[in-house]
Structure formats: structure tokens, C-alpha cells
Design a protein around this motif. Structure first.
Motif, short mmCIF file in Angstrom:
data_model
loop_
_atom_site.label_atom_id
_atom_site.label_comp_id
_atom_site.label_asym_id
_atom_site.label_seq_id
_atom_site.Cartn_x
_atom_site.Cartn_y
_atom_site.Cartn_z
N PRO A 76 8.85 14.56 26.13
CA PRO A 76 10.13 13.89 26.34
C PRO A 76 9.94 12.37 26.34
N GLY A 96 12.12 8.76 26.91
CA GLY A 96 13.37 8.08 27.30
C GLY A 96 13.40 6.71 26.64
N THR A 115 8.99 3.21 28.31
CA THR A 115 8.45 2.09 29.09
C THR A 115 7.38 2.55 30.09
N SER A 116 6.93 3.77 29.94
CA SER A 116 5.87 4.28 30.83
C SER A 116 4.68 3.32 30.85
N GLN A 118 12.33 -3.24 37.00
CA GLN A 118 12.07 -4.42 36.16
C GLN A 118 12.21 -4.05 34.67
N SER A 119 12.03 -2.78 34.35
CA SER A 119 12.14 -2.29 32.98
C SER A 119 13.58 -1.89 32.62
N THR A 175 15.45 4.56 30.88
CA THR A 175 16.63 5.43 30.89
C THR A 175 16.76 6.24 32.18
N GLY A 181 11.43 3.31 41.10
CA GLY A 181 11.86 2.48 42.23
C GLY A 181 12.63 1.28 41.69
N ILE A 239 15.14 16.68 31.05
CA ILE A 239 16.37 16.39 31.81
C ILE A 239 17.42 15.93 30.80
C1 LIG Z 1 7.57 -4.33 32.27
C2 LIG Z 1 7.75 -3.07 33.03
C3 LIG Z 1 8.33 -3.09 34.28
C4 LIG Z 1 8.49 -1.90 35.00
N1 LIG Z 1 9.13 -1.95 36.20
C5 LIG Z 1 9.31 -0.81 36.90
C6 LIG Z 1 10.01 -0.83 38.15
O1 LIG Z 1 10.48 -1.87 38.61
N2 LIG Z 1 10.14 0.34 38.81
C7 LIG Z 1 9.66 1.52 38.31
O2 LIG Z 1 9.83 2.55 38.95
N3 LIG Z 1 9.00 1.55 37.14
C8 LIG Z 1 8.83 0.44 36.41
N4 LIG Z 1 8.19 0.48 35.20
C9 LIG Z 1 7.69 1.77 34.69
C10 LIG Z 1 8.74 2.53 33.82
O3 LIG Z 1 9.73 1.65 33.36
C11 LIG Z 1 9.35 3.65 34.63
O4 LIG Z 1 8.39 4.66 34.81
C12 LIG Z 1 10.63 4.26 34.01
O5 LIG Z 1 11.19 5.15 34.94
C13 LIG Z 1 10.37 4.99 32.71
O6 LIG Z 1 11.62 5.25 32.10
P1 LIG Z 1 11.72 5.53 30.54
O7 LIG Z 1 13.11 5.94 30.24
O8 LIG Z 1 11.21 4.37 29.77
O9 LIG Z 1 10.76 6.78 30.42
P2 LIG Z 1 9.58 7.03 29.39
O10 LIG Z 1 8.59 5.94 29.45
O11 LIG Z 1 10.14 7.36 28.07
O12 LIG Z 1 8.95 8.35 30.03
C14 LIG Z 1 8.30 8.31 31.28
C15 LIG Z 1 7.91 9.73 31.68
O13 LIG Z 1 9.09 10.50 31.92
C16 LIG Z 1 9.20 11.57 30.98
N5 LIG Z 1 10.60 11.62 30.56
C17 LIG Z 1 11.35 10.63 30.00
N6 LIG Z 1 12.59 11.05 29.80
C18 LIG Z 1 12.66 12.33 30.24
C19 LIG Z 1 13.68 13.32 30.30
N7 LIG Z 1 14.92 13.08 29.87
N8 LIG Z 1 13.38 14.54 30.82
C20 LIG Z 1 12.12 14.82 31.26
N9 LIG Z 1 11.11 13.92 31.23
C21 LIG Z 1 11.39 12.70 30.73
C22 LIG Z 1 8.24 11.24 29.86
O14 LIG Z 1 7.76 12.39 29.21
C23 LIG Z 1 7.15 10.47 30.60
O15 LIG Z 1 6.25 11.36 31.21
C24 LIG Z 1 8.02 -0.69 34.45
C25 LIG Z 1 7.44 -0.67 33.17
C26 LIG Z 1 7.31 -1.85 32.47
C27 LIG Z 1 6.72 -1.82 31.10
#
Ligand SMILES: Cc1cc2nc3c(=O)[nH]c(=O)nc-3n(C[C@H](O)[C@H](O)[C@H](O)COP(=O)(O)OP(=O)(O)OC[C@H]3O[C@@H](n4cnc5c(N)ncnc54)[C@H](O)[C@@H]3O)c2cc1C
Length: 539
Positions: free
Chosen positions: A125, A127, A130-131, A195-196, A201, A211, A265
Motif C-alpha cells: 500500500p 499513500g 513519505t515513509s 511535518q509531511s 495521506t 503524530g 485502508i
Molecule cells: C519530511 C518528513 C516529515 C515527517 N514528519 C512527520 C510527522 O510530523 N509526524 C509523523 O507521524 N510522521 C512524519 N513523517 C513520516 C511520514 O510522513 C508518516 O509516516 C506518514 O504517516 C506517512 O503517510 P503516507 O501517506 O506518506 O504513507 P506512505 O509513506 O505511503 O506509507 C507509510 C506506511 O503505511 C502504509 N500505508 C499507506 N497507505 C496505506 C493504506 N491506505 N492502507 C494501509 N497501509 C497504508 C504503507 O504500506 C507504509 O507501510 C515525516 C516524513 C518526512 C519525509
């Protein structure tokens, strides 16, 4: 023309500075960081990439919403950690997905999951990608025939708003700006600002237990989660909409933090709120971090619940332009919808004074609406906030000019915080070796609880060009060892992914891992959902 995100870093392709701009930034940044001058390099372009050949092709039933194009494969191959950006910048895409699915509706997602299960192909999956823990990278254990990234971008709508209960049904692929814009037309906000925020998403937030920006009370995404729906290989998982429930183990909480290993999700009912109308913020100086930490503990145990209670050490305050390096800075703020926040702010300032804090002259108070979480700042708080929001863009520039910038986050009870702080900083310096002479290891609190803070360490050092990954691995291992040995958690909000597995495995109870494995075997009998993340599929 459709604006595309960079395939290797933060932001859009048209936001990458040209060489002249990078040279100018390099000089300024190196001077500010006290680093020797560094020559900027250019990222490896998409047309120069030699991606591994796909092992599988989209089958007929998925072809209409899948792509095996180089851009899509590269853009879904890595997350956005420092080491991901280094890899992407230098054209190192060793594990791209074989193709990417862009389901437009649940039935298409179901087809994709079914096909992956039947073919023993990993389903990952995706989103916002930004992992920072390798959560979306298709680096697989052996035994898989290929990997498909499942991009949830089309699930980006606010589907329903319930103004009576103040909840909203939101698609899992909605990014922060998109869902906030849709909620704003109802005068509501989710008030979740990681922050991301720009690219991450709702589904990613729930899957990683993200968080937000706020330091206390409702700030973790699961605090706002009312009910959730996911499609798993074994069928749909949807919980009942309830404000609270004591009916056994919570099905919402079991999906929160599941990191894509149980299913995908698709949407969630989220608790939303009116936009705040009362705000007050101030920067408070402390002689050093230790004095500031004592004050933060007192405020966190006072029952006041500020929206912001971020303590920056002197180095962090200086780097963000919020201080001159001689003092720690506490960014203190309150927000409210219904009643004035001045009384709470008055008492918090008193506690600061009792602990030797000196408040900035101007109190950033406001009773207007505006963008929650981005309100006016005072006493250095505004500078810190701009730096906070611009940091992801700056990191791409740092990689281009050969500067390592990595972060480590944890949480620890107050009585062990001083020891952990000391141990982590020592471990980082020792692991940096010769680069330690020019390095900065800084700390701030991102979140604060009555029983302990969530410290966030930033390590900035000259990168060892050509061996950035080995350098990163050394520092990552040393700091992670130190965090776990000092009793902290390997992650407070960045999740486990692939990168934190060795330390997560030390931290979680063995029996719990077995129970989680049994749950995975139920929802994902073929073991195809994001293998390698969080737990191993049962053998
Ligand atoms: C510059 C920067 C700043 C950041 N700041 C924060 C912060 O302030 N707080 C924080 O908590 N994190 C932060 N992060 C980390 C990251 O943004 C978080 O983990 C965020 O929740 C990931 O969301 P995403 O939609 O990009 O998920 P993705 O990176 O696409 O996925 C993250 C994980 O969730 C799974 N996933 C994604 N979507 C789904 C779905 N629909 N159903 C099931 N599984 C799914 C993926 O398989 C993966 O394991 C930051 C990252 C960066 C690069």
C-alpha cells in the motif's frame, strides 16, 4: 501539463533548484552549519536510470489502472528518509515495484489484492510515499514472484460530513491539504499537521499512527479515529461508528499502526472540529535544555494542555533562526474554539517564570480564524515554524551539497530522560567518527505527556561522499541501540517499517509478535501484504 512530484526527493520536479542556485545555497548553508565548503552535485535524471527489468506484467484485469512506466516505478520505489533521498538522488533504485496499480474504486483495489494473493506477489500500500522507515520500499524477503505498489491517490474525497456528531468520512488517499480544503468548506478541520502534511495521506497516517504538530492532547491520528474500513485479502474489515466502546480489543486500534501488513485502508470516519478562533503563542528562553525540560514537565503535569509545548535546545533554536545559540527556546501556544485561552496562557507563563524562563516581548495572540497550526508566532516561534515547514525541501539541497541530515525520534518517561539524552548524543558523536568534529547533534521535544517527553534528535554532519549509505547505517545502528538500551521506544511516530525492525523486535513482547502473526495469517493467508514490514508472515 500535469505537475509531477520528483521521483527521488521532496516536492515537485519544477521545484528543484538549478546548479547556480544550489551553489549559492551551498555557500550559505555550509557557513551557517560551520561546515567546510561543499561542491553541489546534480541528481541522476529519470532518463539515465537503469531500473531492474520487471519480473511480472500487469495482468489483463488490472491493466486499465496500472502502469509499468519508469517514472511510476521509480517514484514508488523509495520513501523519503535521508537514506532514501540519497539513494534516489544517486540513481540507486535497486528495488522498484514491477508495476504500480492506481485503483479508482474499491472493486479495482479488491481485484489487485486478489491477483497479488493468487500469484504470490507482494502488495505494498502506498499513500503519499513519505515513509522514513522503508515502509513502501519493495525490498522483499525471498519467495515472492514480484511486487506491486498500490497507490491510493484516487481515494481522495471527503465523502460525507456529519455536523451533528462532528465527524467526516474521508478517503484514505486524501493528502493533508486536500482533506483540509474539503473540510474547510464545512467550517471544519481535522487539525492533524505532521511535518509531511503536504504529501502524506489519511491512510498513511492511520497505518503508521502518525503524530501531528500539536504537542499535547489530540495529536495522534488514532485519537481522531472514529471508525475505519480496510480491504484485506480475506475480505473487508469495517468497524462500527462509535464515540467510544469497551467492547473488547478495539478493531480501529488494530488497524492503526498496521503499516499495510493486514490490508489496505480505504476510508475512515474521523472526528473533526471547528477551526480554532482563539490563539496565543509565545517563545520562552531558558538558560539551557535541562532547565527548559523541568519547566515542560511542570506544564505537562499541570493539566493545562497547551497546543504547542516544543522545547528546542540551543543548537536547534539557532539553526532554525529562533535563537542565537546561547539559550534553549520553548515554543508555547494555546488554541481554543469556545472560550478564551488567556487564562491558561497566563498560568503557563507563570510556571515558566518559576523555572527561570524569560518570555519573549510580544505575545502572538489572536482571536481570528485562519489556518490552524500555522498561527502567528512570537519570540522566535514564527522563525521556528517557517523552518519546520521548509525542512523537507532543505533536506534535498543538503543531500545535493553532501550534508547528512538524519533524525531520530523516541519517547521515554521523565525519570529516564536525562540519561537517554546523554547516551544518544554520545552514541551519535562516537558513530560519526572523524565527521564528528563538524557535526551537530541537536534535540527538541515534539510531543509531551504528563509521564514523559518525545525527544527528537537531529544529526547534521558532512556526508562521506560515495559511502553515504555505510555512514548512515553506522549512525542509525549506534543511535537506535542507544535509544533501546536507555529504555526508549524505537519510534514514537515514524513507525517501524523495514528500517526499525531489528530494534522493534527487541522491544515488543515475543508473545505479542506471535499473536500479531496469527492475525496477519487470518487477514492475509498468502502473506503478500507488505512483507518485511513490522512482522514476518508465519512460516
Ligand atoms: C519530511 C518528513 C516529515 C515527517 N514528519 C512527520 C510527522 O510530523 N509526524 C509523523 O507521524 N510522521 C512524519 N513523517 C513520516 C511520514 O510522513 C508518516 O509516516 C506518514 O504517516 C506517512 O503517510 P503516507 O501517506 O506518506 O504513507 P506512505 O509513506 O505511503 O506509507 C507509510 C506506511 O503505511 C502504509 N500505508 C499507506 N497507505 C496505506 C493504506 N491506505 N492502507 C494501509 N497501509 C497504508 C504503507 O504500506 C507504509 O507501510 C515525516 C516524513 C518526512 C519525509
Amino acid at each position: 501539463m500535469v505537475r509531477r512530484r520528483k521521483h527521488w526527493g521532496w516536492g515537485y520536479e519544477d521545484q528543484q533548484p538549478d546548479h547556480a542556485a544550489l551553489e549559492a545555497s551551498a555557500a550559505t548553508i555550509c557557513e551557517r552549519l560551520g561546515l567546510p565548503a561543499r561542491e553541489p552535485r546534480e541528481p541522476v535524471g529519470l532518463e539515465q536510470l537503469a531500473l531492474p527489468l520487471p519480473r511480472i506484467e500487469p495482468p489483463r484485469q488490472l491493466a486499465a489502472f496500472s502502469s509499468a512506466g519508469s517514472y511510476e516505478r521509480a517514484a514508488h520505489a523509495l520513501g523519503k528518509s535521508y537514506v532514501d533521498v540519497v539513494r534516489g538522488f544517486s540513481g540507486d533504485f535497486a528495488h522498484p515495484p514491477d508495476f504500480v496499480c492506481f485503483p479508482r474504486a474499491e472493486f479495482e483495489l479488491e481485484q489487485a489484492i486478489e491477483w497479488c494473493s493468487s500469484q504470490r506477489v507482494a502488495a505494498i500500500p502506498f499513500g503519499g510515499g513519505t515513509s522514513v522507515v522503508g515502509g513502501v520500499t519493495p525490498e522483499l524477503p525471498s519467495g515472492y514472484n514480484g511486487a506491486v505498489s498500490i497507490d491510493m491517490g484516487a481515494f481522495d474525497r471527503v465523502l460525507e460530513v456529519d455536523p451533528v456528531s462532528r465527524s467526516a468520512l474521508i478517503g484514505a488517499g486524501a493528502t493533508g491539504p486536500s482533506l483540509e480544503a474539503q473540510l474547510a468548506s464545512h467550517g471544519l478541520t481535522l487539525r492533524h499537521y505532521p511535518q509531511s502534511f503536504e504529501f502524506s495521506t489519511l491512510g498513511g497516517w492511520i497505518a503508521t499512527r502518525a503524530g501531528g504538530h500539536f504537542a499535547t492532547l489530540w495529536t495522534h491520528i488514532e485519537d481522531m479515529l472514529e471508525s475505519v474500513r480496510a480491504l484485506t485479502p480475506a475480505g473487508a474489515w469495517e468497524s462500527r461508528r462509535l464515540p467510544g466502546s469497551g467492547a473488547g480489543v478495539s478493531p480501529d486500534r488494530m488497524l492503526a499502526g498496521s503499516e499495510g501488513v493486514l490490508g489496505v485502508i480505504t476510508r475512515a470516519w474521523m472526528r473533526v472540529q471547528p477551526r480554532p478562533r482563539q490563539r496565543s503563542s509565545v517563545g520562552v528562553r531558558f538558560a539551557d535544555f535541562a532547565h527548559g525540560a523541568q519547566c515542560v514537565r511542570a506544564i505537562s503535569q499541570s493539566g493545562l494542555h497547551p497546543s504547542n509545548l516544543r522545547l528546542l535546545d540551543a543548537g536547534e533554536a539557532a539553526l532554525t533562526g529562533a535563537g542565537d545559540g546561547s539559550h534553549a527556546l520553548l515554543a508555547l501556544a494555546f488554541e481554543g474554539v469556545d472560550h478564551p485561552v488567556s487564562e491558561a496562557m497566563g498560568r503557563a507563563r507563570e510556571i515558566c517564570r518559576e523555572h527561570g524562563g524569560v518570555a519573549g516581548e510580544r505575545d502572538g495572540a489572536s482571536d481570528s480564524g485562519g489556518d490552524a497550526g500555522q498561527g502567528a508566532g512570537a519570540g522566535g516561534v514564527g522563525s521556528w515554524r517557517s523552518a519546520f515547514l521548509g525542512a523537507p525541501y532543505l533536506r534535498d539541497v543538503l543531500v545535493a551539497i553532501g550534508v547528512m541530515a538524519e533524525t531520530f525520534e523516541t519517547a521515554i518517561t521523565w525519570e529516564r530522560f536525562d540519561a537517554l539524552h546523554e547516551r544518544v548524543i554520545a552514541a551519535a558523536h562516537a558513530a560519526l567518527g572523524p565527521e564528528a568534529a563538524h557535526a551537530r547533534v541537536q534535540c527538541r521535544f515534539t510531543h509531551v505527556y504528563p509521564d514523559g517527553p518525545a525527544p527528537y534528535f537531529t544529526v547534521i554532519a558532512p556526508a562521506r561522499r560515495g559511502s553515504e549509505i555505510e555512514q548512515w547505517l553506522t549512525v542509525k545502528a549506534a543511535v537506535s541501540d542507544a535509544i533501546v538500551a536507555a529504555g526508549g521506544t524505537i519510534t514514537h511516530h515514524h513507525a517501524v517499517g523495514r528500517d526499525h525492525r531489528p530494534w522493534y523486535d527487541q522491544q515488543r513482547p515475543e508473545l505479542f509478535a506471535a499473536a500479531l502473526g496469527a492475525l496477519k495469517a487470518t487477514t492475509d493467508p498468502a502473506g503478500v501484504m507488505n512483507p518485511g514490514v513490522l512482522i514476518d508472515p508465519l512460516a
